[in-house]
Write a protein that holds these residues in place. Structure first.
Motif, PDB file in Angstrom:
ATOM      1  N   PHE A 135       0.837  -1.198   0.000  1.00  9.67           N
ATOM      2  CA  PHE A 135       0.000   0.000   0.000  1.00  9.67           C
ATOM      3  C   PHE A 135       0.873   1.249   0.000  1.00  9.67           C
ATOM      4  O   PHE A 135       1.546   1.555   0.971  1.00  9.67           O
ATOM      5  CB  PHE A 135      -0.918  -0.024   1.229  1.00  9.67           C
ATOM      6  N   HIS A 136       0.869   1.965  -1.145  1.00 10.56           N
ATOM      7  CA  HIS A 136       1.612   3.205  -1.318  1.00 10.56           C
ATOM      8  C   HIS A 136       0.717   4.399  -1.033  1.00 10.56           C
ATOM      9  O   HIS A 136      -0.458   4.259  -0.697  1.00 10.56           O
ATOM     10  CB  HIS A 136       2.115   3.318  -2.760  1.00 10.56           C
ATOM     11  N   GLY A 137       1.270   5.592  -1.240  1.00 11.33           N
ATOM     12  CA  GLY A 137       0.493   6.818  -1.171  1.00 11.33           C
ATOM     13  C   GLY A 137       1.109   7.831  -0.231  1.00 11.33           C
ATOM     14  O   GLY A 137       1.582   7.475   0.852  1.00 11.33           O
ATOM     15  N   ASN A 138       1.093   9.101  -0.623  1.00 16.53           N
ATOM     16  CA  ASN A 138       1.713  10.135   0.197  1.00 16.53           C
ATOM     17  C   ASN A 138       0.737  10.748   1.208  1.00 16.53           C
ATOM     18  O   ASN A 138       1.145  11.539   2.049  1.00 16.53           O
ATOM     19  CB  ASN A 138       2.265  11.256  -0.691  1.00 16.53           C
ATOM     20  N   ASN A 139      -0.543  10.399   1.135  1.00 13.38           N
ATOM     21  CA  ASN A 139      -1.512  10.977   2.057  1.00 13.38           C
ATOM     22  C   ASN A 139      -2.613   9.966   2.353  1.00 13.38           C
ATOM     23  O   ASN A 139      -3.785  10.187   2.052  1.00 13.38           O
ATOM     24  CB  ASN A 139      -2.112  12.263   1.476  1.00 13.38           C
ATOM     25  N   LYS A 140      -2.224   8.837   2.925  1.00 20.05           N
ATOM     26  CA  LYS A 140      -3.208   7.803   3.260  1.00 20.05           C
ATOM     27  C   LYS A 140      -4.047   8.273   4.452  1.00 20.05           C
ATOM     28  O   LYS A 140      -3.506   8.688   5.477  1.00 20.05           O
ATOM     29  CB  LYS A 140      -2.512   6.486   3.608  1.00 20.05           C
ATOM     30  N   SER A 141      -5.328   8.193   4.313  1.00 21.28           N
ATOM     31  CA  SER A 141      -6.218   8.651   5.382  1.00 21.28           C
ATOM     32  C   SER A 141      -6.280   7.626   6.505  1.00 21.28           C
ATOM     33  O   SER A 141      -5.867   6.467   6.348  1.00 21.28           O
ATOM     34  CB  SER A 141      -7.626   8.882   4.828  1.00 21.28           C
ATOM     35  N   VAL A 142      -6.837   8.045   7.624  1.00 20.32           N
ATOM     36  CA  VAL A 142      -7.064   7.117   8.737  1.00 20.32           C
ATOM     37  C   VAL A 142      -7.948   5.967   8.278  1.00 20.32           C
ATOM     38  O   VAL A 142      -7.698   4.795   8.610  1.00 20.32           O
ATOM     39  CB  VAL A 142      -7.691   7.857   9.933  1.00 20.32           C
ATOM     40  N   ALA A 143      -8.984   6.278   7.503  1.00 16.75           N
ATOM     41  CA  ALA A 143      -9.894   5.227   7.025  1.00 16.75           C
ATOM     42  C   ALA A 143      -9.162   4.237   6.124  1.00 16.75           C
ATOM     43  O   ALA A 143      -9.382   3.013   6.211  1.00 16.75           O
ATOM     44  CB  ALA A 143     -11.063   5.860   6.278  1.00 16.75           C
ATOM     45  N   GLU A 144      -8.298   4.752   5.261  1.00 12.69           N
ATOM     46  CA  GLU A 144      -7.560   3.858   4.364  1.00 12.69           C
ATOM     47  C   GLU A 144      -6.585   2.978   5.139  1.00 12.69           C
ATOM     48  O   GLU A 144      -6.485   1.759   4.887  1.00 12.69           O
ATOM     49  CB  GLU A 144      -6.818   4.686   3.315  1.00 12.69           C
ATOM     50  N   LEU A 145      -5.866   3.560   6.073  1.00 13.01           N
ATOM     51  CA  LEU A 145      -4.927   2.772   6.874  1.00 13.01           C
ATOM     52  C   LEU A 145      -5.657   1.757   7.740  1.00 13.01           C
ATOM     53  O   LEU A 145      -5.190   0.622   7.915  1.00 13.01           O
ATOM     54  CB  LEU A 145      -4.075   3.696   7.734  1.00 13.01           C
ATOM     55  N   THR A 146      -6.793   2.152   8.278  1.00 15.78           N
ATOM     56  CA  THR A 146      -7.594   1.220   9.088  1.00 15.78           C
ATOM     57  C   THR A 146      -8.014   0.024   8.254  1.00 15.78           C
ATOM     58  O   THR A 146      -7.919  -1.130   8.701  1.00 15.78           O
ATOM     59  CB  THR A 146      -8.827   1.935   9.658  1.00 15.78           C
ATOM     60  N   ARG A 147      -8.487   0.296   7.048  1.00 18.67           N
ATOM     61  CA  ARG A 147      -8.909  -0.803   6.177  1.00 18.67           C
ATOM     62  C   ARG A 147      -7.730  -1.711   5.838  1.00 18.67           C
ATOM     63  O   ARG A 147      -7.877  -2.937   5.802  1.00 18.67           O
ATOM     64  CB  ARG A 147      -9.528  -0.251   4.899  1.00 18.67           C
ATOM     65  N   ALA A 148      -6.575  -1.106   5.587  1.00 18.99           N
ATOM     66  CA  ALA A 148      -5.397  -1.912   5.262  1.00 18.99           C
ATOM     67  C   ALA A 148      -4.999  -2.802   6.425  1.00 18.99           C
ATOM     68  O   ALA A 148      -4.683  -3.990   6.241  1.00 18.99           O
ATOM     69  CB  ALA A 148      -4.235  -0.995   4.877  1.00 18.99           C
ATOM     70  N   LEU A 149      -5.030  -2.271   7.636  1.00 15.40           N
ATOM     71  CA  LEU A 149      -4.697  -3.067   8.816  1.00 15.40           C
ATOM     72  C   LEU A 149      -5.714  -4.177   9.035  1.00 15.40           C
ATOM     73  O   LEU A 149      -5.349  -5.327   9.308  1.00 15.40           O
ATOM     74  CB  LEU A 149      -4.626  -2.178  10.049  1.00 15.40           C
ATOM     75  N   ASP A 150      -6.985  -3.839   8.926  1.00 14.57           N
ATOM     76  CA  ASP A 150      -8.032  -4.833   9.168  1.00 14.57           C
ATOM     77  C   ASP A 150      -8.009  -5.945   8.118  1.00 14.57           C
ATOM     78  O   ASP A 150      -8.342  -7.091   8.413  1.00 14.57           O
ATOM     79  CB  ASP A 150      -9.408  -4.162   9.196  1.00 14.57           C
ATOM     80  N   ALA A 151      -7.595  -5.595   6.903  1.00 16.38           N
ATOM     81  CA  ALA A 151      -7.523  -6.605   5.842  1.00 16.38           C
ATOM     82  C   ALA A 151      -6.267  -7.461   5.950  1.00 16.38           C
ATOM     83  O   ALA A 151      -6.218  -8.561   5.394  1.00 16.38           O
ATOM     84  CB  ALA A 151      -7.557  -5.922   4.477  1.00 16.38           C
ATOM     85  N   GLY A 152      -5.241  -6.949   6.639  1.00 14.51           N
ATOM     86  CA  GLY A 152      -3.984  -7.687   6.742  1.00 14.51           C
ATOM     87  C   GLY A 152      -3.042  -7.457   5.579  1.00 14.51           C
ATOM     88  O   GLY A 152      -2.312  -8.369   5.165  1.00 14.51           O
ATOM     89  N   VAL A 153      -3.043  -6.221   5.049  1.00 13.92           N
ATOM     90  CA  VAL A 153      -2.153  -5.886   3.928  1.00 13.92           C
ATOM     91  C   VAL A 153      -0.703  -6.186   4.306  1.00 13.92           C
ATOM     92  O   VAL A 153      -0.253  -5.871   5.401  1.00 13.92           O
ATOM     93  CB  VAL A 153      -2.335  -4.404   3.551  1.00 13.92           C
ATOM     94  N   GLY A 154       0.022  -6.757   3.361  1.00 12.32           N
ATOM     95  CA  GLY A 154       1.364  -7.256   3.656  1.00 12.32           C
ATOM     96  C   GLY A 154       2.405  -6.200   3.917  1.00 12.32           C
ATOM     97  O   GLY A 154       3.250  -6.355   4.806  1.00 12.32           O
ATOM     98  N   ARG A 155       2.401  -5.117   3.124  1.00 13.08           N
ATOM     99  CA  ARG A 155       3.393  -4.063   3.283  1.00 13.08           C
ATOM    100  C   ARG A 155       2.714  -2.708   3.139  1.00 13.08           C
ATOM    101  O   ARG A 155       1.941  -2.485   2.214  1.00 13.08           O
ATOM    102  CB  ARG A 155       4.520  -4.170   2.238  1.00 13.08           C
TER     103      ARG A 155
END
Length: 461
Positions: A135-155
């Motif tokens: 998951f890249h991006g220079n301005n990841k929102s709290v909602a986006e990071l939360t979703r990534a954590l909850d999904a178990g994104v690898g990096r």
């Protein structure tokens, strides 16, 4: 631009000035590096892809339409996997992403790089294993990071101190330890357009190496102990043919890795060198093969690790354009042909800057060919333009087409798989084209054409 002189850029991961430049111009010939691998000109003179004629595709799906050669895309995935057997190959989804492509690259063993919540949603909805997503991006929102954590994104690639704090708080709340990379801005001026050069100091991505921010970011993550710092990341830009930028980038990033080892006793196990590998848009472009890329990048990394007395980290790369770009061409129908006082001939097609903004935005060059038939007419230097109310609405700046090109003909523009559909717009309220995948003589719709009803559905006024 098939007949133009070769350019001057040369490098060991590709160059401009290839051996296949054709003189004199043959308006019916297909230059192989420009086209998907199954494209041929059939006995009736029309182009065919995957054994299916373009006239049949146009009749069923309309024009303009993006035509994806599925066998070509899959073979390019396999080429990268074979060339980098001990590395993680991330397909850069920003080049072009839809659920069908996610499934293709997953089936071929690739990882997937996303940079927004929408791209992440597309990946997850298509069944991409979350542990194979970066998951890249220079301005990841709290909602986006939360979703990534909850999904178990690898990096998750960290891009700012704010994001480190944001992700650390979220991870601590959830009791998880996500794998992260630090994006390092290495101060390399890539030989590409300024808008797609991403590693010089004055731009929005990453932590500055020269100013000490990259080292400080790494120390912060290590010292807080909440996030699992797996390695460093560098991406120097896009449509790159010269390997010198990668060499400088690797040297500087690995020097930082040695600094982290010396200061904190931590030897990071991964290194992501990004992507940006160039492809052939015209006969001036001579891209390297994945095997050539792998040989050169491995030599760079192995040499720098030896110099810094570092164990060789697990390498990651992020080809996007190099996989999907050559696998797609756009099929248009000619509407008018206009000669302006002997100065130039304009061939107007039924699309334009709404389906390919790159010519206007980056001064990008493309090729084109008459697709619905062959011709014995003399070559005519023409400009392929769109239907939008802009003088800059140019698809192909200069190309030799047959002098008898006329309304109703089909024209194909190769190399449109990357950043054309993904950057498409509804300028002048033009619906975006469909994407059709072709394989073994059969075509299937993978992204449907927008309609006027789609446009009006969002207009609630």
């Amino acid at each position: 631009m098939r007949a133009h002189e070769a350019g001057a850029l040369h490098g060991d991961i590709g160059s401009r000035g290839p051996a296949w430049l054709r003189t004199p111009v043959d308006v019916n010939a297909l230059v192989p590096p420009l086209w998907p691998r199954t494209v041929t000109r059939a006995a009736d003179g029309a182009l065919a892809v995957g054994g299916l004629g373009v006239r049949e595709i146009a009749a069923e799906f309309g024009t303009p339409v993006y035509v994806l050669d599925e066998d070509d895309l899959r073979s390019r995935c396999r080429d990268f996997r074979a060339a980098f057997p001990d590395a993680d190959v991330y397909y850069a989804g920003k080049a072009f992403l839809c659920r069908a492509v996610v499934r293709m690259i997953a089936e071929e063993g690739l990882f997937l790089d996303v940079c927004t919540g929408g791209e992440l949603a597309t990946a997850l909805s298509a069944g991409m294993p979350a542990e194979r997503i970066g998951f890249h991006g220079n301005n990841k929102s709290v909602a986006e990071l939360t979703r990534a954590l909850d999904a178990g994104v690898g990096r998750i690639v960290l891009d700012s101190f704010t994001e480190i704090d944001r992700l650390t708080a979220l991870a601590r709340e959830r009791g998880v330890r996500p794998g992260v990379l630090i994006r390092v801005t290495v101060g390399v001026e890539a030989h590409t357009h300024e808008f797609i050069a991403t590693a010089h100091e004055d731009q929005k991505f990453g932590f500055s190496l020269a100013g000490g921010a990259a080292a400080a970011a790494a120390f912060k993550v290590i010292d807080e102990g909440v996030l699992d710092l797996r390695g460093l990341h560098s991406h120097i830009g896009s449509q790159i043919f010269d390997a010198s930028g990668f060499e400088v980038s690797a040297r500087r990033v690995l020097a930082l890795q040695a600094q982290i080892r010396d200061a904190r006793g931590v030897e990071l196990p991964e290194l992501d060198l990004g992507g940006g590998f160039g492809i052939a848009y015209t006969t001036q472009d001579d891209p390297a093969t994945p095997q050539e890329l792998a040989k050169r990048l491995r030599k760079i990394v192995d040499g720098e690790c030896a110099a810094e007395r570092l164990a060789v980290p697990r390498l990651s790369i992020e080809p996007g354009r190099a996989i999907v770009g050559p696998a797609v061409f756009t099929l248009y129908e000619v509407g008018t042909v206009k000669n302006v006082d002997g100065i130039r001939t304009y061939v107007s097609v039924d699309g334009g800057m709404s389906d390919n903004i790159r010519t206007a935005l980056y001064d990008a060059s493309y090729s084109a060919t008459l697709a619905s038939r062959a011709s014995t007419a003399e070559p005519l230097l023409a400009r392929v333009v769109g239907k939008h109310c802009e003088s800059g609405d140019i698809v192909v700046k200069d190309e030799f087409l047959p002098a008898d090109v006329q309304a109703g003909d089909l024209v194909a523009v190769p190399g449109t798989g990357a950043y054309c559909r993904s950057m498409a717009s509804n300028y002048n309220h033009v619906p975006r084209p469909a994407v059709v995948a072709v394989r073994a003589g059969r075509a299937r719709l993978i992204v449907r054409r927008e309609t006027e009803e789609d446009l009006l559905a969002l207009d609630v006024g």
